[in-house]
Write a protein that holds these residues in place. Structure first.
Motif, PDB file in Angstrom:
ATOM      1  N   GLU A 196     -62.795  51.690 -15.770  1.00 46.18           N
ATOM      2  CA  GLU A 196     -63.475  51.823 -17.053  1.00 46.18           C
ATOM      3  C   GLU A 196     -64.016  50.464 -17.497  1.00 46.18           C
ATOM      4  O   GLU A 196     -65.122  50.354 -18.022  1.00 46.18           O
ATOM      5  CB  GLU A 196     -62.456  52.358 -18.067  1.00 46.18           C
ATOM      6  N   ASN A 197     -63.233  49.426 -17.196  1.00 44.60           N
ATOM      7  CA  ASN A 197     -63.644  48.092 -17.614  1.00 44.60           C
ATOM      8  C   ASN A 197     -64.498  47.382 -16.580  1.00 44.60           C
ATOM      9  O   ASN A 197     -65.236  46.468 -16.914  1.00 44.60           O
ATOM     10  CB  ASN A 197     -62.418  47.240 -17.914  1.00 44.60           C
ATOM     11  N   SER A 198     -64.369  47.754 -15.345  1.00 45.46           N
ATOM     12  CA  SER A 198     -65.146  47.085 -14.305  1.00 45.46           C
ATOM     13  C   SER A 198     -65.670  48.134 -13.331  1.00 45.46           C
ATOM     14  O   SER A 198     -65.129  48.314 -12.251  1.00 45.46           O
ATOM     15  CB  SER A 198     -64.261  46.082 -13.580  1.00 45.46           C
ATOM     16  N   PRO A 199     -66.727  48.856 -13.738  1.00 41.28           N
ATOM     17  CA  PRO A 199     -67.142  49.996 -12.915  1.00 41.28           C
ATOM     18  C   PRO A 199     -67.956  49.627 -11.677  1.00 41.28           C
ATOM     19  O   PRO A 199     -68.496  50.511 -11.040  1.00 41.28           O
ATOM     20  CB  PRO A 199     -67.973  50.832 -13.886  1.00 41.28           C
ATOM     21  N   ILE A 200     -68.052  48.334 -11.346  1.00 40.77           N
ATOM     22  CA  ILE A 200     -68.834  48.018 -10.146  1.00 40.77           C
ATOM     23  C   ILE A 200     -67.933  47.452  -9.063  1.00 40.77           C
ATOM     24  O   ILE A 200     -68.351  46.681  -8.224  1.00 40.77           O
ATOM     25  CB  ILE A 200     -69.963  47.022 -10.465  1.00 40.77           C
ATOM     26  N   ASP A 201     -66.674  47.872  -9.069  1.00 45.95           N
ATOM     27  CA  ASP A 201     -65.716  47.356  -8.108  1.00 45.95           C
ATOM     28  C   ASP A 201     -65.529  48.392  -6.991  1.00 45.95           C
ATOM     29  O   ASP A 201     -64.785  49.353  -7.147  1.00 45.95           O
ATOM     30  CB  ASP A 201     -64.399  47.091  -8.830  1.00 45.95           C
ATOM     31  N   ALA A 202     -66.224  48.191  -5.877  1.00 45.51           N
ATOM     32  CA  ALA A 202     -66.218  49.192  -4.814  1.00 45.51           C
ATOM     33  C   ALA A 202     -64.816  49.406  -4.259  1.00 45.51           C
ATOM     34  O   ALA A 202     -64.406  50.531  -3.976  1.00 45.51           O
ATOM     35  CB  ALA A 202     -67.156  48.765  -3.695  1.00 45.51           C
ATOM     36  N   ARG A 246     -66.727  44.510 -19.715  1.00 49.60           N
ATOM     37  CA  ARG A 246     -67.037  45.932 -19.584  1.00 49.60           C
ATOM     38  C   ARG A 246     -68.509  46.175 -19.875  1.00 49.60           C
ATOM     39  O   ARG A 246     -69.202  46.892 -19.148  1.00 49.60           O
ATOM     40  CB  ARG A 246     -66.158  46.698 -20.561  1.00 49.60           C
ATOM     41  N   GLN A 247     -68.994  45.540 -20.942  1.00 50.37           N
ATOM     42  CA  GLN A 247     -70.387  45.717 -21.325  1.00 50.37           C
ATOM     43  C   GLN A 247     -71.322  45.284 -20.198  1.00 50.37           C
ATOM     44  O   GLN A 247     -72.228  46.010 -19.805  1.00 50.37           O
ATOM     45  CB  GLN A 247     -70.624  44.883 -22.579  1.00 50.37           C
ATOM     46  N   GLN A 248     -71.018  44.113 -19.630  1.00 52.53           N
ATOM     47  CA  GLN A 248     -71.918  43.591 -18.615  1.00 52.53           C
ATOM     48  C   GLN A 248     -71.875  44.439 -17.351  1.00 52.53           C
ATOM     49  O   GLN A 248     -72.896  44.791 -16.774  1.00 52.53           O
ATOM     50  CB  GLN A 248     -71.507  42.165 -18.314  1.00 52.53           C
ATOM     51  N   ARG A 249     -70.657  44.803 -16.936  1.00 50.66           N
ATOM     52  CA  ARG A 249     -70.546  45.533 -15.672  1.00 50.66           C
ATOM     53  C   ARG A 249     -71.055  46.961 -15.807  1.00 50.66           C
ATOM     54  O   ARG A 249     -71.541  47.539 -14.842  1.00 50.66           O
ATOM     55  CB  ARG A 249     -69.107  45.511 -15.188  1.00 50.66           C
TER      56      ARG A 249
END
Lengths: 327, 259
Positions: A154-160, B54-57
């Motif tokens: 939710e906080n880092s949605p680009i972590d493959a 969170r906003q940036q990612r």
């Protein structure tokens, strides 16, 4: 095969390679990476480079794997003196060390409490968040691990990496829909990862075998993703293996549906099933490719020996079983 | 046709030892010193808070979806698009949803922005002060010397570059004055620093100034409004044409690998 080295270790390290790597500890530990000269001279004559610390980190992981805790401790101490106790990476490595040394669930629980404390102080430490998931997983608390991972994503949605892990956890719980969704996220981040395509195809295949009715659509998608993965890498044994398995499963379904009129063509025009002859051809292609890989691997041809032994054996068994049926 | 007159100036060989070499050595040493001074002056990058990350990612996730949408099945793409667009428009990922729609506060009043500016100031001062000192030193001690002759001919345009401080009209362009040598070393020592300090050094001012043209260079510079970025990304997603890359992959593969 290339000699394994500590600077660029292979992505999958089988036990003998790990042992080989950790045996390099004594020479590395005997030489000091930082210069012992006084200050201005130490700047000029230092042999330290970024690679030094990559090597140290990989050595640390390899020694923990092979049970060489003494060397691991030494390497960790060395990295701590170099980068300080509060470096995010050092905190995570120390966590790994403590996890590895924990003998039972109770001690692991203590490590977990330690992680909770670190996260209360600094909620942005993502490596500790991941370690926390790993501890939950090894404690067997899969639902908790899933919750922790969803918070992370939710906080880092680009972590493959995290998406892939979450997909695996969901797959363990037989939640195929969620697992597939997570793997699609992985693909959105790395669209050309053939391993991710093959994994997604595997999930579709497994979800098809979990449900009894309407297997056609997931199998079609599975076939397509396997196709894409071998399109991206022509020597991907796993992709061809899956292609063969799926197409063998698809063939009876397709011939059945083509004879029993075109009833479900309108509802899922989104993913039209493949043509019968293409699937037949694909199966032949996969068979011939697998046979070639096995042949070349067994004759130890240059450039063909990088396949995993277990995968080649499995492919041979698949072909053998196939041959028996045909005969 | 007469031969062009070859100018000869008899230089004291001591000029080399007492002017050319000292200037060069001093320039190199100041560069190295400046590198270490910059390293000491640098403040650690400020940590972002969790909502900011969170906003940036989340924004990057939108970029990823837009760029790599081809791997998704049409249904799955539509679902994702609907979700992303609606949450972008509602401002779900914003770090502080309250300040949505308000104009950005003055960067001067923001302590974080001030800190960044102070860092830049410090860097500039570390450039300026030694430069002024050395320039004054050269002017006081070495001005007006012709210290070397270039081994190749040049056009007269180079005169102002190579002979500053030597006010003669007829002097051949190939003669270099001490002040000019100072400027040449000032701008031309980057490779030397790269050799001594590694390629990532802070010794040369030119590289510094290049870097300052675009300091943030990130997706979300301090002066941009995240809400606007989200809204424009939502718009981009809405107009995106989706084409499934797995459409007809079987035939493509067969055509490619057919024997």
């Amino acid at each position: 095969m290339l000699h394994p080295n500590l600077l660029t270790p292979p992505s999958v390290i089988p036990p003998p390679v790990a042992l080989q790597l950790s045996q390099k500890a004594p020479p590395i530990l005997s030489s000091s990476p930082t210069s012992s000269l006084p200050w201005p001279l130490s700047l000029l004559f230092s042999t330290e480079s970024p690679e030094t610390w990559t090597i140290h980190e990989n050595l640390f992981l390899a020694s923990l794997r092979t049970g060489d805790d003494v060397s691991a401790r030494k390497v960790l101490d060395r990295m701590t003196t170099r980068f300080g106790e509060h470096s995010e990476r050092i905190i995570a490595l120390r966590g790994i060390y403590e996890e590895a040394l924990a003998k039972n669930d109770k001690e692991l629980e203590q490590v977990f409490q330690g992680y909770e404390k670190i996260l209360r102080e600094d909620p942005t430490n993502f490596s500790i968040r991941k370690r926390r998931v790993a501890v939950l997983k090894s404690l067997g608390r899969i639902p908790d691990a899933i919750t922790a991972l969803t918070v992370l994503l939710e906080n880092s949605p680009i972590d493959a990496e995290a998406w892939a892990e979450l997909s695996e956890l969901y797959a363990r719980q037989n939640a195929w829909g969620q697992a597939i969704y997570c793997l699609e996220e992985v693909l959105l981040i790395m669209p050309n990862a053939w391993t991710a395509h093959a994994q997604l195809a595997t999930l579709y295949y497994l979800s098809a075998s979990a449900q009894s009715s309407n297997q056609l659509q997931p199998l079609t998608l599975s076939l397509r993703h396997f196709c894409r993965s071998v399109e991206l890498n022509e020597y991907y044994l796993r992709g061809f293996y899956g292609l063969k398995v799926v197409s063998r499963k698809l063939l009876p379904l397709l011939s059945e549906s083509s004879t029993s009129s075109k009833r479900n063509n309108s509802e899922d025009d989104d993913t039209p099933p493949p043509k019968l002859e293409s699937v037949k051809k694909l199966e032949e292609l996969a068979t011939s490719k697998l046979a070639e890989i096995i042949r070349q691997y067994n004759s130890r041809t240059q450039g063909w020996t990088g396949f995993s032994e277990a995968e080649v054996t499995a492919a041979r068994e698949l072909l053998d079983a196939d041959g028996k049926i045909e005969r | 046709m007469a031969q062009p007159v070859v100018q000869t100036i008899h230089r004291d060989p001591a000029l080399f030892w007492w002017i050319l070499l000292p200037i060069t050595v001093v320039m190199i040493l100041t560069g190295i010193l400046r590198h270490y001074a910059m390293t000491l002056l640098q403040s650690a990058p400020k940590k972002q808070s969790l909502p900011q990350i969170r906003q940036q990612r989340s924004l990057v996730r939108g970029f990823n979806l837009r760029q790599n949408a081809n791997v998704l099945t049409p249904t799955s793409f539509q679902a994702r698009k609907a979700y992303m667009v609606s949450s972008y428009q509602e401002g779900k990922f914003l770090a502080d949803p309250e300040s949505r729609g308000k104009p950005r506060p003055n960067p001067m009043s923001d302590p974080a922005a001030m800190e960044g500016m102070m860092g830049m100031m410090k860097g500039n001062m570390a450039m300026m002060i030694p430069q002024t000192l050395i320039m004054g030193w050269i002017n006081a001690f070495f001005s007006g010397f012709v210290i070397m002759k270039l081994p190749f001919p040049l056009t007269p345009q180079f005169k102002s570059m190579l002979q500053s401080g030597v006010g003669t009209r007829d002097l051949d362009v190939r003669w270099v004055s001490s002040l000019s040598w100072y400027f040449l070393t000032l701008f031309g020592l980057q490779p030397v620093y790269n050799f001594i300090l590694g390629s990532n050094n802070a010794a040369n001012q030119m590289a510094q100034q290049m870097g300052q043209v675009n300091p943030g260079a990130g997706l979300m510079g301090p002066e941009q409004d995240p809400d606007k970025l989200f809204l424009s990304e939502a718009e981009n997603l809405e107009v995106l044409q989706h084409q499934w890359i797995l459409e007809g992959v079987e035939d493509r593969l067969l055509a490619k690998l057919a024997v």
